[in-house]
Design a protein around this motif. Structure first.
Motif, PDB file in Angstrom:
ATOM      1  N   LEU A 136      16.090 -11.366   5.899  1.00 55.95           N
ATOM      2  CA  LEU A 136      15.061 -11.907   5.284  1.00 55.95           C
ATOM      3  C   LEU A 136      14.551 -11.316   3.900  1.00 55.95           C
ATOM      4  O   LEU A 136      14.239 -11.768   2.941  1.00 55.95           O
ATOM      5  CB  LEU A 136      13.838 -12.180   6.269  1.00 55.95           C
ATOM      6  N   PHE A 137      14.388  -9.812   4.092  1.00 55.77           N
ATOM      7  CA  PHE A 137      13.693  -9.287   3.004  1.00 55.77           C
ATOM      8  C   PHE A 137      14.734  -8.960   1.726  1.00 55.77           C
ATOM      9  O   PHE A 137      14.347  -9.241   0.607  1.00 55.77           O
ATOM     10  CB  PHE A 137      13.449  -7.870   3.392  1.00 55.77           C
ATOM     11  N   LEU A 194      15.146  -8.988   9.994  1.00 58.90           N
ATOM     12  CA  LEU A 194      13.986  -8.822   8.967  1.00 58.90           C
ATOM     13  C   LEU A 194      14.614  -8.328   7.690  1.00 58.90           C
ATOM     14  O   LEU A 194      14.142  -8.678   6.604  1.00 58.90           O
ATOM     15  CB  LEU A 194      12.868  -7.899   9.702  1.00 58.90           C
ATOM     16  N   VAL A 225      -1.302 -10.541   8.616  1.00 53.81           N
ATOM     17  CA  VAL A 225      -0.015 -10.685   8.141  1.00 53.81           C
ATOM     18  C   VAL A 225       0.770 -10.197   9.498  1.00 53.81           C
ATOM     19  O   VAL A 225       1.741 -10.766  10.097  1.00 53.81           O
ATOM     20  CB  VAL A 225       0.348 -10.000   7.122  1.00 53.81           C
ATOM     21  N   LYS A 279      -1.192  -8.607   0.938  1.00 57.48           N
ATOM     22  CA  LYS A 279      -1.792  -8.518   2.422  1.00 57.48           C
ATOM     23  C   LYS A 279      -0.218  -7.874   2.961  1.00 57.48           C
ATOM     24  O   LYS A 279      -0.411  -6.894   3.906  1.00 57.48           O
ATOM     25  CB  LYS A 279      -2.241  -9.412   3.122  1.00 57.48           C
ATOM     26  N   THR A 280       0.612  -8.329   2.670  1.00 60.20           N
ATOM     27  CA  THR A 280       1.983  -8.199   3.283  1.00 60.20           C
ATOM     28  C   THR A 280       2.289  -6.614   3.337  1.00 60.20           C
ATOM     29  O   THR A 280       2.768  -5.777   4.016  1.00 60.20           O
ATOM     30  CB  THR A 280       3.147  -9.016   2.884  1.00 60.20           C
ATOM     31  N   TYR A 333       1.199   0.224   6.130  1.00 61.88           N
ATOM     32  CA  TYR A 333       0.420   0.815   7.496  1.00 61.88           C
ATOM     33  C   TYR A 333       1.451   0.987   8.720  1.00 61.88           C
ATOM     34  O   TYR A 333       1.415   1.807   9.467  1.00 61.88           O
ATOM     35  CB  TYR A 333      -0.649  -0.146   7.939  1.00 61.88           C
ATOM     36  N   TRP A 385      -0.493 -17.578  -2.102  1.00 59.86           N
ATOM     37  CA  TRP A 385       0.635 -16.857  -1.913  1.00 59.86           C
ATOM     38  C   TRP A 385       0.497 -15.241  -2.437  1.00 59.86           C
ATOM     39  O   TRP A 385       1.089 -14.590  -1.755  1.00 59.86           O
ATOM     40  CB  TRP A 385       1.959 -17.452  -2.367  1.00 59.86           C
ATOM     41  N   GLY A 410      -6.466  -7.857   6.339  1.00 63.43           N
ATOM     42  CA  GLY A 410      -5.550  -8.292   5.692  1.00 63.43           C
ATOM     43  C   GLY A 410      -4.336  -8.150   6.337  1.00 63.43           C
ATOM     44  O   GLY A 410      -3.384  -9.191   6.520  1.00 63.43           O
ATOM     45  N   ALA A 411      -3.957  -6.838   6.689  1.00 57.62           N
ATOM     46  CA  ALA A 411      -2.598  -6.345   7.149  1.00 57.62           C
ATOM     47  C   ALA A 411      -2.362  -7.125   8.751  1.00 57.62           C
ATOM     48  O   ALA A 411      -1.415  -7.400   9.210  1.00 57.62           O
ATOM     49  CB  ALA A 411      -2.593  -4.880   7.074  1.00 57.62           C
ATOM     50  N   PHE A 434      -1.364 -13.507   0.029  1.00 55.62           N
ATOM     51  CA  PHE A 434      -0.601 -13.056   1.223  1.00 55.62           C
ATOM     52  C   PHE A 434       0.418 -11.943   0.927  1.00 55.62           C
ATOM     53  O   PHE A 434       0.573 -10.882   1.731  1.00 55.62           O
ATOM     54  CB  PHE A 434       0.299 -14.509   1.607  1.00 55.62           C
ATOM     55  N   GLN A 465       0.444  -4.094   2.325  1.00 59.10           N
ATOM     56  CA  GLN A 465      -0.610  -3.427   3.157  1.00 59.10           C
ATOM     57  C   GLN A 465      -0.047  -3.076   4.585  1.00 59.10           C
ATOM     58  O   GLN A 465      -0.246  -1.992   4.988  1.00 59.10           O
ATOM     59  CB  GLN A 465      -2.072  -4.009   3.114  1.00 59.10           C
ATOM     60  N   PHE A 466       0.085  -4.220   4.963  1.00 62.21           N
ATOM     61  CA  PHE A 466       0.648  -4.371   6.395  1.00 62.21           C
ATOM     62  C   PHE A 466       2.096  -3.469   6.377  1.00 62.21           C
ATOM     63  O   PHE A 466       2.164  -2.460   7.363  1.00 62.21           O
ATOM     64  CB  PHE A 466       1.193  -5.639   6.985  1.00 62.21           C
ATOM     65  N   LEU A 467       3.046  -3.695   5.833  1.00 61.55           N
ATOM     66  CA  LEU A 467       4.278  -2.849   5.682  1.00 61.55           C
ATOM     67  C   LEU A 467       4.025  -1.584   5.495  1.00 61.55           C
ATOM     68  O   LEU A 467       4.640  -0.584   6.335  1.00 61.55           O
ATOM     69  CB  LEU A 467       5.315  -3.383   4.529  1.00 61.55           C
ATOM     70  N   PHE A 510      -3.500 -18.710   5.488  1.00 62.13           N
ATOM     71  CA  PHE A 510      -3.444 -19.936   4.666  1.00 62.13           C
ATOM     72  C   PHE A 510      -4.493 -21.014   4.998  1.00 62.13           C
ATOM     73  O   PHE A 510      -4.268 -22.077   5.152  1.00 62.13           O
ATOM     74  CB  PHE A 510      -2.064 -20.510   4.537  1.00 62.13           C
TER      75      PHE A 510
END
Lengths: 334, 201
Positions: free
Chosen positions: A232-233, A229, B182, A161-162, A168, A155, B178-179, A158, A164-166, B96
């Motif tokens: 959720l956040f 979203l 997700v 990574k989340t 970018y 987790w 990784g991004a 995860f 980083q995603f947010l 996962f």
């Protein structure tokens, strides 16, 4: 005194909290800083209706006292003031969309680099008001004598990574909506300041000035998505009651500043010769970092995820095993 | 010519609706090279073409008003929900892999055909550019001209998707990969909301 570092951190955190939320009351009008020109959108640039009354990005029509951003979650949505313009990510997103000229952007960019280079994620652990609120939630959990939820490595990976995603996603979307062709169905309006629309600070901060924020916008499918979203956040943030500093693990501003945790002036150093691998540093870490514990021959153990709260330094039972340094000077050691 | 111009002029719409499906795939599958990503894009395009062909034949049979037909809207909504589910599962498997079900699905290559399936489901959505194309097809003098117009429209929209595999080498950057893993989940949620909005409209 055993908890000296935490005590100092709490004082700094709450002084920062009060200053950022209510400091604007100390100045009668905005302070002009000649070195930092204020970017403003002109008529040819994409516009947004989102600042309009009761729209999702509306809180206060007041101008910021200091017209620049900080690399922490100080926010335009602070309803008294605001003291500073916004967080750095808000500023980057807005000016990417506005295609602000480099002449105006550069001084702000330089200021961001200096502030982040010097303090790195001390901004998160010691200044961020949202971080302070999470610490309060954690304190409530302790008062209620509830056990914290254990977050597995899977987790935590995860979450990393989340964030980083947010980060970018917010920068890329800000650039995309600057393209006029992307403006179909009002997408450039609906996606304006995308990260702010999702950030729990937008929903929480106005409450400290007695202002009710706009909790939903069901105008079209994009705004519905943003609203869902955002909720959720907010729920995720509130889970910080069960998991310490949960929001910090996916915070995109934290991700932006985390690049300076390595290579910046702030660093955490470990003397492996003195370490007995008791695991105290790992157990006390609010964001479940294991690098400090696991490092064998590595001297610098500043993890990008570390919020530099220095609890590991405080809890380490071995003398001079862990050291926090700023610009080469020791500021705390075990 | 007319179809190609129409495709080119409205292709940004396709870009916005298809890139959230394919970019995460390209950035996660692309670790093994541009060729794998290009093959995936080929499958995606084939799926999309299949869906467009089905919709075009329906439009030519029942008239261009299929977009406002409640049954067609329900089909589009279900397709979006299925796409959301497909992306969610893809995201869960990639994020996962240690979970037993995810490991099982990955081992058995259940998502080898993700691009084809995703392309078909994404293509089943009757978007405004597609309606313009159908209207133009109906005005064509004969079925051959209508088909050629449809194909050239499709080719015009493709121009916007073709550069996607170029981004595949970025997958070598762990943070970006990784991004993208997700992104499957967030994009899945986006299609879920869209599907539900369409279903309840």
């Amino acid at each position: 005194m055993k908890h000296k570092i935490t005590l100092i951190r709490r004082i700094v955190q709450w002084a920062a909290f009060l200053f950022l939320f209510y400091g604007a009351l100390l100045w009668p009008k905005p302070v002009e800083i000649g070195m930092l020109p204020a970017p403003k959108p002109d008529k040819s640039q994409p516009k947004t209706s989102k600042y309009a009354d009761n729209r999702i990005l509306w809180v206060s029509s007041k101008a910021a006292i200091f017209d620049f951003s900080l690399p922490t979650l100080t926010c335009r949505f602070m309803s008294i003031g605001p003291l500073f313009l916004s967080c750095s990510l808000h500023w980057f997103s807005e000016n990417i969309t506005w295609l602000t000229s480099l002449r105006i952007v550069l001084p702000h960019l330089l200021l961001f680099f200096v502030l982040a280079f010097v303090l790195a994620r001390f901004w998160c652990g010691w200044v961020c008001p949202l971080g302070a609120m999470q610490d309060v939630l954690n304190w409530i959990r302790k008062v209620l004598r509830l056990n914290p939820l254990i977050v597995s490595d899977g987790w935590n990976g995860f979450f990393a990574k989340t964030r980083q995603f947010l980060l970018y996603m917010s920068l890329v979307v800000s650039a995309l909506i600057a393209i006029p062709a992307f403006g179909f169905e009002g997408a450039n309006d609906a996606l304006f300041l995308i990260y702010c629309q999702l950030c729990p600070a937008r929903l929480i901060y106005p409450l400290f000035g007695g202002v009710k924020p706009c909790y939903y916008d069901f105008t079209n499918s994009i705004t519905i998505f943003m609203t869902v979203l955002g909720w959720l956040f907010l729920a995720f943030f509130l889970v910080s009651l069960a998991v310490p500093r949960l929001w910090c693990r996916i915070c995109a501003i934290g991700a932006l500043v985390s690049y300076f945790n390595r290579g910046g002036l702030a660093r955490l150093e470990k003397n492996s010769q003195k370490c007995t691998f008791c695991g105290a540093c790992r157990r006390c870490c609010p964001v479940d970092i294991s690098l400090v514990y696991q490092a064998r021959d590595q001297r610098v153990v500043t993890d990008p995820k570390c919020v530099l709260c220095l609890r590991c330094v405080q809890e380490c039972p071995e003398k001079d095993c862990l050291e926090a340094k700023l610009a080469g000077q020791t500021i705390a050691k075990s | 010519m007319e179809g190609g111009a129409l495709g080119l002029s409205t292709g940004v719409y396709c870009l916005a609706s298809c890139v959230p499906v394919m970019l995460p795939y390209v950035l996660t599958a692309g670790e093994t090279g541009v060729r794998v990503a290009a093959r995936g894009l080929g499958q995606f395009v084939a799926g999309r073409f299949l869906a467009y062909a089905v919709l075009a034949s329906l439009a030519l049979s029942f008239g261009p008003a299929i977009q406002s037909n409640p049954a067609a809207q329900k089909v589009a909504a279900v397709a979006l929900l299925a796409l959301a589910a497909l992306m969610a599962v893809q995201g869960l498997v990639r994020n996962f892999p240690e979970v037993k079900v995810c490991a099982y699905l990955e081992r058995h290559g259940a998502f080898r055909r993700y691009p084809l399936l995703a392309g078909t489901l994404a293509g089943l959505n009757v978007c405004p550019p597609l309606m313009l194309c159908f209207a133009a097809m109906l005005n064509s003098p004969n079925p051959g001209a209508a088909a050629s117009l449809g194909v050239s429209f499709f080719a015009g929209t493709l121009v916007f998707l073709l550069p996607l595999p170029v981004f595949a080498p970025l997958a070598k950057r762990q943070g970006l990969r990784g991004a993208a893993e997700v992104a499957f989940l967030f994009c899945g949620l986006w299609y879920l909301v869209n599907g539900l909005v369409l279903l309840t409209r």
